[in-house]
Enzyme design. Structure first.
Site, PDB file in Angstrom:
ATOM      1  CB  SER A   1       5.311  -1.368  12.018  1.00  0.00           C
ATOM      2  OG  SER A   1       4.893  -0.038  12.262  1.00  0.00           O
TER       3      SER A   1
ATOM      4  CG  ASN B   1      -1.769   1.233   1.310  1.00  0.00           C
ATOM      5  OD1 ASN B   1      -1.843   2.008   0.356  1.00  0.00           O
ATOM      6  ND2 ASN B   1      -2.409   1.432   2.454  1.00  0.00           N
ATOM      7  CD1 TRP B   2       3.596   1.101  -2.938  1.00  0.00           C
ATOM      8  CD2 TRP B   2       3.096   2.060  -4.901  1.00  0.00           C
ATOM      9  NE1 TRP B   2       4.137   0.336  -3.932  1.00  0.00           N
ATOM     10  CE2 TRP B   2       3.850   0.908  -5.140  1.00  0.00           C
ATOM     11  CE3 TRP B   2       2.661   2.827  -5.975  1.00  0.00           C
ATOM     12  CZ2 TRP B   2       4.178   0.496  -6.435  1.00  0.00           C
ATOM     13  CZ3 TRP B   2       2.983   2.425  -7.256  1.00  0.00           C
ATOM     14  CH2 TRP B   2       3.736   1.272  -7.484  1.00  0.00           C
ATOM     15  CE  LYS B   3      -0.198   3.384   4.670  1.00  0.00           C
ATOM     16  NZ  LYS B   3      -0.126   3.513   6.123  1.00  0.00           N
TER      17      LYS B   3
ATOM     18  N   GLY C   1       2.549   2.742  10.721  1.00  0.00           N
ATOM     19  CA  GLY C   1       3.495   3.839  10.540  1.00  0.00           C
ATOM     20  C   GLY C   1       4.201   4.259  11.818  1.00  0.00           C
TER      21      GLY C   1
ATOM     22  CG  HIS D   1      -5.875   2.082   5.071  1.00  0.00           C
ATOM     23  ND1 HIS D   1      -5.430   3.055   5.939  1.00  0.00           N
ATOM     24  CD2 HIS D   1      -4.868   1.184   4.952  1.00  0.00           C
ATOM     25  CE1 HIS D   1      -4.194   2.755   6.315  1.00  0.00           C
ATOM     26  NE2 HIS D   1      -3.829   1.625   5.736  1.00  0.00           N
TER      27      HIS D   1
ATOM     28  CD  GLU E   1      -3.459  -2.138   7.354  1.00  0.00           C
ATOM     29  OE1 GLU E   1      -2.371  -2.407   6.824  1.00  0.00           O
ATOM     30  OE2 GLU E   1      -4.081  -1.086   7.133  1.00  0.00           O
TER      31      GLU E   1
ATOM     32  CD  GLU F   1      -2.938   5.702   6.526  1.00  0.00           C
ATOM     33  OE1 GLU F   1      -2.911   5.707   5.286  1.00  0.00           O
ATOM     34  OE2 GLU F   1      -2.023   5.211   7.219  1.00  0.00           O
TER      35      GLU F   1
HETATM   36  P1  13P Z   1       3.054   0.707   7.627  1.00  0.00           P
HETATM   37  O1  13P Z   1       3.557  -0.578   7.064  1.00  0.00           O
HETATM   38  O2  13P Z   1       3.776   1.910   7.085  1.00  0.00           O
HETATM   39  O3  13P Z   1       2.967   0.685   9.121  1.00  0.00           O
HETATM   40  O4  13P Z   1       1.550   0.893   7.090  1.00  0.00           O
HETATM   41  C1  13P Z   1       0.660  -0.165   7.244  1.00  0.00           C
HETATM   42  C2  13P Z   1      -0.554   0.130   6.459  1.00  0.00           C
HETATM   43  O5  13P Z   1      -1.328   1.019   6.780  1.00  0.00           O
HETATM   44  C3  13P Z   1      -0.775  -0.647   5.241  1.00  0.00           C
HETATM   45  O6  13P Z   1      -2.050  -0.435   4.738  1.00  0.00           O
END
Ligand code: 13P
Length: 251
Positions: free
Chosen positions: A214, A10-12, A174, A96, A168, A98
């Site tokens: 993470s 997931n590159w966001k 993050g 997600h 998650e 976010e």
């Molecule tokens: P990180 O791997 O940066 O913690 O992010 C996890 C995430 O939100 C994947 O969708």
């Protein structure tokens, strides 16, 4: 039957079109001989078509990071399931944390997005997970139950079998603070038991449940050693194709 491992990047909100294509070129080369697992990259909308063209014919699939639930209309800024499919996405991340926290997604909108993805032949990667506050208040399983029940309302057992769930924990995203293998294993076992209860044994045995938060090359193996952890949804450590390849091949 063993479930096929599943690893999604997931590159966001990272990567231009050029950067996405370069990632795709490197990653498809790295994974040329990998045939025993599903590998997916969730790119920003702007890069979906170019990335899909770059990885066409390879083992690498493309996902959108969200999808809107309406078919078409006056919804400025929104992108439909048909549009992401047309751009070459076979998957869409839905719900997600976010999107829930920053953009107002709710269990109800997650449910509509899940339905519309399935109706358009897109495999949803449905994200669930508790906040730190909820974990500390011992509400983790209640939160997961609510998110599963509401998010998958009206989805058939057969459809659940074909989709992907990502657990998650919000406090692990993050932050560099990943769940312990035990914490992840307990949550995944709980999720699968609820799927069994609400959608039947076939769905529970087939649905892939990913851990996210993470995940790094050096912690993926211990997470994957948990019997109900079928793969990972990776943010930061997926931006570099070599790092994501290390995760996908060690996990
Ligand atoms: P990180 O791997 O940066 O913690 O992010 C996890 C995430 O939100 C994947 O969708």
């Amino acid at each position: 039957m063993a479930r096929r491992p599943f690893f999604a990047a997931n590159w966001k909100m990272f990567k231009t079109i050029g950067e996405a294509v370069a990632w795709g070129r490197t990653f498809r080369e790295l994974t040329r001989d990998v045939a025993d697992r599903d590998l997916v990259a969730a790119a920003p909308y702007t890069a979906l078509a170019s990335l899909a063209a770059e990885v066409k014919g390879s083992n690498v699939g493309v996902a959108a990071q969200d999808v809107y639930f309406e078919k078409e209309g006056a919804f400025t800024g929104a992108v439909s399931a048909l549009m992401i499919k047309d751009a070459g996405a076979a998957y869409a991340i839905v719900g997600h944390s976010e999107r829930r926290r920053i953009f107002g997604d709710t269990d109800a909108s997650v449910n509509r997005k899940t339905h519309v993805a399935i109706a358009n032949g897109i495999i949803p990667i449905v994200c669930i997970g508790e906040t730190l506050e909820e974990r500390e208040a011992n509400q983790t399983f209640d939160v997961l139950d609510r998110q599963i029940k509401a998010g998958l309302d009206g989805i058939t057992g057969e459809q659940v079998a074909a989709l992907v769930i990502a657990y998650e924990p919000v406090w692990a995203i993050g932050t560099g603070r990943n769940a312990t293998p035990q914490q992840a294993g307990d949550a995944h076992a709980h999720i699968r038991s609820r799927i069994r209860q609400w959608f039947g044994g076939d769905a529970a045995d087939a649905v892939r449940i990913l851990y996210g938060g993470s995940v790094k090359p050096d912690n993926v193996a211990e997470l994957r050693a948990q019997p109900d952890v079928d793969g990972a949804l990776v943010g930061g450590a997926s931006l570099d194709p070599a790092s994501f390849f290390a995760i996908a091949s060690r996990g």
